[in-house]
Design an enzyme around this catalytic site. Structure first.
Site, PDB file in Angstrom:
ATOM      1  N   ASP A 122       0.797  -1.231   0.000  1.00 22.43           N
ATOM      2  CA  ASP A 122       0.000   0.000   0.000  1.00 22.43           C
ATOM      3  C   ASP A 122       0.827   1.276   0.000  1.00 22.43           C
ATOM      4  O   ASP A 122       0.325   2.347  -0.334  1.00 22.43           O
ATOM      5  CB  ASP A 122      -0.942   0.017   1.210  1.00 22.43           C
ATOM      6  CG  ASP A 122      -0.204  -0.010   2.551  1.00 22.43           C
ATOM      7  OD1 ASP A 122       1.041  -0.069   2.557  1.00 22.43           O
ATOM      8  OD2 ASP A 122      -0.885   0.031   3.595  1.00 22.43           O
ATOM      9  N   HIS A 123       2.105   1.203   0.340  1.00 25.14           N
ATOM     10  CA  HIS A 123       2.901   2.413   0.545  1.00 25.14           C
ATOM     11  C   HIS A 123       3.648   2.897  -0.701  1.00 25.14           C
ATOM     12  O   HIS A 123       4.107   4.042  -0.726  1.00 25.14           O
ATOM     13  CB  HIS A 123       3.930   2.175   1.659  1.00 25.14           C
ATOM     14  CG  HIS A 123       3.444   2.534   3.019  1.00 25.14           C
ATOM     15  ND1 HIS A 123       2.310   1.978   3.570  1.00 25.14           N
ATOM     16  CD2 HIS A 123       3.933   3.398   3.952  1.00 25.14           C
ATOM     17  CE1 HIS A 123       2.134   2.484   4.783  1.00 25.14           C
ATOM     18  NE2 HIS A 123       3.100   3.344   5.034  1.00 25.14           N
ATOM     19  N   ASP A 187       3.532  -0.508  11.204  1.00 27.36           N
ATOM     20  CA  ASP A 187       3.066   0.808  10.795  1.00 27.36           C
ATOM     21  C   ASP A 187       2.449   1.484  12.012  1.00 27.36           C
ATOM     22  O   ASP A 187       1.769   0.827  12.819  1.00 27.36           O
ATOM     23  CB  ASP A 187       2.041   0.717   9.671  1.00 27.36           C
ATOM     24  CG  ASP A 187       1.696   2.077   9.087  1.00 27.36           C
ATOM     25  OD1 ASP A 187       2.318   2.468   8.073  1.00 27.36           O
ATOM     26  OD2 ASP A 187       0.816   2.757   9.640  1.00 27.36           O
ATOM     27  N   ARG A 469      -2.265  12.767   9.870  1.00 23.49           N
ATOM     28  CA  ARG A 469      -1.099  13.590  10.183  1.00 23.49           C
ATOM     29  C   ARG A 469      -1.050  14.807   9.273  1.00 23.49           C
ATOM     30  O   ARG A 469      -1.417  14.733   8.098  1.00 23.49           O
ATOM     31  CB  ARG A 469       0.194  12.785  10.026  1.00 23.49           C
ATOM     32  CG  ARG A 469       0.391  11.817  11.160  1.00 23.49           C
ATOM     33  CD  ARG A 469       1.721  11.095  11.104  1.00 23.49           C
ATOM     34  NE  ARG A 469       1.835  10.214  12.261  1.00 23.49           N
ATOM     35  CZ  ARG A 469       2.608   9.140  12.304  1.00 23.49           C
ATOM     36  NH1 ARG A 469       3.334   8.800  11.269  1.00 23.49           N
ATOM     37  NH2 ARG A 469       2.642   8.388  13.391  1.00 23.49           N
ATOM     38  N   SER A 703       8.409   7.708  12.875  1.00 23.33           N
ATOM     39  CA  SER A 703       8.194   6.565  12.000  1.00 23.33           C
ATOM     40  C   SER A 703       9.516   6.098  11.402  1.00 23.33           C
ATOM     41  O   SER A 703      10.516   6.812  11.422  1.00 23.33           O
ATOM     42  CB  SER A 703       7.221   6.941  10.877  1.00 23.33           C
ATOM     43  OG  SER A 703       5.957   7.265  11.396  1.00 23.33           O
ATOM     44  N   ARG A 705      11.657   4.077  12.316  1.00 31.81           N
ATOM     45  CA  ARG A 705      12.739   4.125  13.290  1.00 31.81           C
ATOM     46  C   ARG A 705      13.748   3.007  13.079  1.00 31.81           C
ATOM     47  O   ARG A 705      14.894   3.118  13.492  1.00 31.81           O
ATOM     48  CB  ARG A 705      12.148   4.072  14.706  1.00 31.81           C
ATOM     49  CG  ARG A 705      11.251   2.894  14.955  1.00 31.81           C
ATOM     50  CD  ARG A 705      10.522   3.030  16.277  1.00 31.81           C
ATOM     51  NE  ARG A 705       9.526   4.075  16.239  1.00 31.81           N
ATOM     52  CZ  ARG A 705       8.261   3.858  15.875  1.00 31.81           C
ATOM     53  NH1 ARG A 705       7.869   2.660  15.494  1.00 31.81           N
ATOM     54  NH2 ARG A 705       7.398   4.827  15.885  1.00 31.81           N
TER      55      ARG A 705
END
Length: 789
Positions: A122-123, A187, A469, A703, A705
């Site tokens: 999906d990303h 995620d 966000r 995110s 990380r």
């Protein structure tokens, strides 16, 4: 029981639901895994043990978390202090983070994942022209990555959702989440599954590998914040307004180290997908996760998505799927839904809350652009059938008066099932007619995958979204884009009006005939009257016989790279290390911390384990609102998530060097020349020189990380020290490693160029297992050592 039969016809999947045959029968976790069963009996057993031990009422969060303890008899349990060893039920990974997770799992040498696991594409789909063209382009550009994930899934027993399936969190809600589940996902918005009464936590790839390898997963025992809901939602107010209000109250730091637990009589006025929206955006207040108690709205959703047997089983165990009467929360917030007004939060932070009625005046006062360039609805936060229905209800009224959107307008369905169903039921057509462009079933602009053409970088503008966000540059990489988040119906209304100054509750629009009219509050079904249309079949089952499966990773690939084991600790102290960079005002913190200037602990768990198990000599302390974008930027670097060496070329390029006040410019201690951070790190590594980073107090939160942890280690780093007075030209030694032990500070000797030196103590949070990881060189190295024994 095998309650489902799957029939494929022209690429379309249909399910037949059989009736429940008997109570307390084996019920599958999902119809994709008929031999993996829900184990409420074990949950019940563990909860009873903990109840007896603690002798007090438990919150729902505690029931589910403690119900998954590896050892409920001996485990120390103290909110906010002890570390719990847990046994999650399943793992979910999105395609950007799944690359490194699967590369690490391959390195472990294990033949198959230990728990049900899935990969979701999906990303990597960029929004440009519309669903069909964008998806076709993504499949072409990312073919190598998709092939790797598909073949790795087939070889190691991981389900694979192909590009176009939808956003990971919507797929989980439709197929995998259930009341009482403990699910980890790679995620940050994995908490979306809390809308179905589960504990769903966003983690890094290293945590996912642990669970897939059958190793107990560690979580700092969370505090519990209770949100008591009274009254009922009505009119223009929506579930999104609940979390927008909560974000305004708690701020982006307020949920740190805690689970947000919603309860109270107002819960029943919220749909299951509405609860998921609220839980999803809990990530923006730093919460470990969020959840709701099991109720009839969840039962209705489970039944509608082909999981009536799970609902029936949950009914039997309902006492364990709701909080105990008299349970106590660490903090309690009460919200009266009957008094809740539509909200819009922003710009630049999701906790700057405004009633929609006020935002226009505030924008004019603050100098924010009031004209709206683009309205965007959908995303993992707000792309349910109900969301699309309410947006379409607003659009239909405008069309009836001859109006279309004044702003550009985009629509992102959350899944192939949602896309197919809103096409069948006419919602997609209405949204197109009002001016909308339907994008692919993917993350798209919400994560910055947006090839935006209507503005130039640096041009001041406003967009409104139903996303989660809105940090600077989040959606389009333009730092001057003022992004506001709100509900899909408010986005639609504002896009029709074209301005932040429009309040749909009070203001009038002018129709094509010149007559004024007011939009009525939208009303839509929470679930379709007919069954959901599942659309095209986009799921790849792991084959029963995996013996012939092969995973291809070309040695010349620029997107993928098999991992080489990191070097094992040589048994010696780390002497005379150079400082690669001392960071100034970086929002983000991995590492050891000076005892003189202690760093607070915020969101420690999420970063800590990735960092340590990514083979890095450091512990983790994080404080405040920050991002790892300074350490490992996203954007164009996203395509290198599966290639550690290539993505390491973005190491700390966004960090400000305290020595010269510049980004990506550090002094090479050997040549005395200034150069890019990654180049200097590589120079040190090639010359066998160990180095450290000295960070500010917020180094490392955010995110992605895992890559922010892997990259320094890959380029030869040995420690991160946060919040210190150390000068960039000093040399550092960390001594006493032979006696490295939990709770025992390490000694750091600072050697100054003038020959002077001083000693400080560095705190850490390593436990015994993590010290073994350090000594072995990595968690994966330790895993292999244990297999050999």
């Amino acid at each position: 029981i095998s309650p489902y039969c799957q029939v494929l016809s022209k690429g379309v999947r249909r399910y037949h639901v059989a009736p429940v045959l008997c109570q307390r029968a084996k019920v599958a976790m999902s119809h994709f895994e008929p031999n993996e069963y829900i184990n409420y009996e074990m949950l019940e057993k563990n909860i009873n043990i903990v109840h007896k031990r603690l002798d007090r009422p438990l919150t729902l969060s505690e029931k589910i978390v403690y119900g998954h303890l590896d050892d409920p008899v001996k485990q120390d349990i103290e909110r906010g202090k002890t570390y719990l060893r847990l046994r999650p039920d399943r793992v979910a990974m999105q395609d950007a983070t799944a690359q490194m997770a699967m590369l690490q799992f391959i390195s472990s040498g294990l033949p198959k994942v230990a728990v049900p696991s899935t990969i979701h594409c999906d990303h990597l789909i960029e929004a440009q022209l519309g669903a069909e063209k964008d998806l076709r382009r993504a499949k072409d550009v990312n073919q190598e990555v998709y092939n790797f994930l598909a073949t790795a899934g087939a070889k190691y027993g991981v389900g694979f959702w192909k590009p176009g399936s939808g956003i990971i969190h919507q797929i989980i809600l439709e197929n995998y989440a259930y009341p009482g589940v403990l699910l980890i996902g790679t995620d940050s918005h994995t908490p979306n599954g809390g809308g179905l009464g589960g504990i769903c936590i966003g983690v890094g790839g290293a945590d996912a590998v642990d669970v897939m390898a059958g190793i107990p997963w560690e979580l700092k025992c969370p505090k519990v914040i209770g949100i008591k809901l009274t009254g009922e939602l009505s009119g223009w107010s929506s579930p999104k307004d609940v979390i927008l209000k909560v974000a305004g109250i708690l701020t982006v730091k307020g949920g740190t180290g805690a689970i947000i637990e919603y309860h109270g009589p107002g819960v029943d006025s919220i749909s299951c997908t509405g609860m998921a929206t609220i839980c999803n955006m809990g990530a923006e207040i730093g919460a470990t996760t969020s959840l709701f108690p099991y109720n009839h709205r969840m039962k209705k959703y489970l039944s509608k998505t082909g999981r009536a047997e799970i609902a029936a089983l949950a009914d039997e165990f309902q006492a364990h799927l709701v909080p105990d009467a008299g349970c106590e929360y660490d903090q309690l917030v009460e919200i009266n839904l009957s008094e809740l007004k539509p909200h819009i939060n922003g710009p630049f932070t999701p906790d700057l809350a405004h009633p929609v009625a006020d935002v226009g005046a505030v924008a004019e006062k603050e100098g924010w652009p009031v004209d709206i360039r683009v309205g965007l609805i959908g995303s993992c936060t707000n792309s349910s059938y109900e969301d699309m229905g309410r947006a379409a209800a607003v659009a239909k009224q405008a069309l009836a008066h001859g109006l279309k959107c004044k702003s550009q307008f985009t629509v992102t369905p959350g899944s192939e099932q949602i896309r197919a169903t809103i096409e069948r039921d006419g919602y997609a057509g209405i949204l197109r007619d009002v001016g909308g462009v339907v994008l692919a079933n993917a993350c798209g602009p919400c994560i910055g995958q947006w090839d935006r053409k209507d503005t130039k970088k640096g041009e001041k503008n406003t967009i409104v979204t139903s996303y989660n966000r809105n940090f600077t540059g989040r959606n389009d990489a333009n730092p001057e884009t003022h992004a506001f988040v709100t509900s899909p119906e408010i986005v639609t209304a504002l896009a029709i009006a074209g301005t932040l100054k429009f309040n749909p509750e009070m203001d009038f629009l002018t129709g094509a005939d010149g007559k004024k009219f007011k939009l009525e509050a939208p009303d839509a079904d929470e679930l379709p009257t007919l069954e959901f249309d599942p659309g095209q079949d986009t799921y790849q089952h792991p084959p029963k016989d995996r013996s012939g499966q092969h995973v291809d990773v070309s040695p010349t690939s620029q997107r993928l790279q098999l991992l080489e084991p990191f070097d094992k600790w040589d048994g010696k102290d780390l002497e005379d290390m150079l400082i690669l960079i001392k960071v100034r005002n970086v929002r983000g913190g991995l590492g050891l911390r000076s005892e003189r200037t202690p760093v607070g602990l915020v969101n420690q768990q999420e970063v800590r384990k990735d960092f340590l198990s990514s083979r890095f000599f450091a512990a983790l302390q994080v404080k405040g609102k920050c991002t790892t974008d300074h350490i490992s930027a996203a954007g164009p670097w996203l395509k290198f998530r599966g290639h550690l060496d290539n993505i390491s070329n973005n190491l700390l390029i966004g960090a400000i060097n305290i020595e010269n006040g510049k980004a990506n410019s550090v002094r090479n201690a050997l040549t005395q020349e200034f150069g890019p951070v990654p180049d200097t790190a590589r120079y040190y590594k090639e010359n066998g020189i160990k180095w450290v980073v000295v960070g500010d107090e917020n180094y490392g939160e955010g995110s992605s990380r895992e890559h922010a942890a892997l990259e320094p280690r890959h380029l030869g780093g040995r420690a991160i020290i946060t919040k210190s007075f150390i000068h960039p030209v000093d040399k550092l030694s960390i001594v006493g490693l032979a006696d490295f032990a939990p709770g025992k500070p390490l000694k750091c000797i600072i050697k100054h160029p003038n020959g002077g030196q001083e000693t400080i103590m560095l705190n850490h949070t390593f436990n015994e297992t993590q010290i073994e990881w350090f000594q072995a060189g990595s968690a994966l190295n330790r895993m292999k050592e244990m297999q050999q024994h």
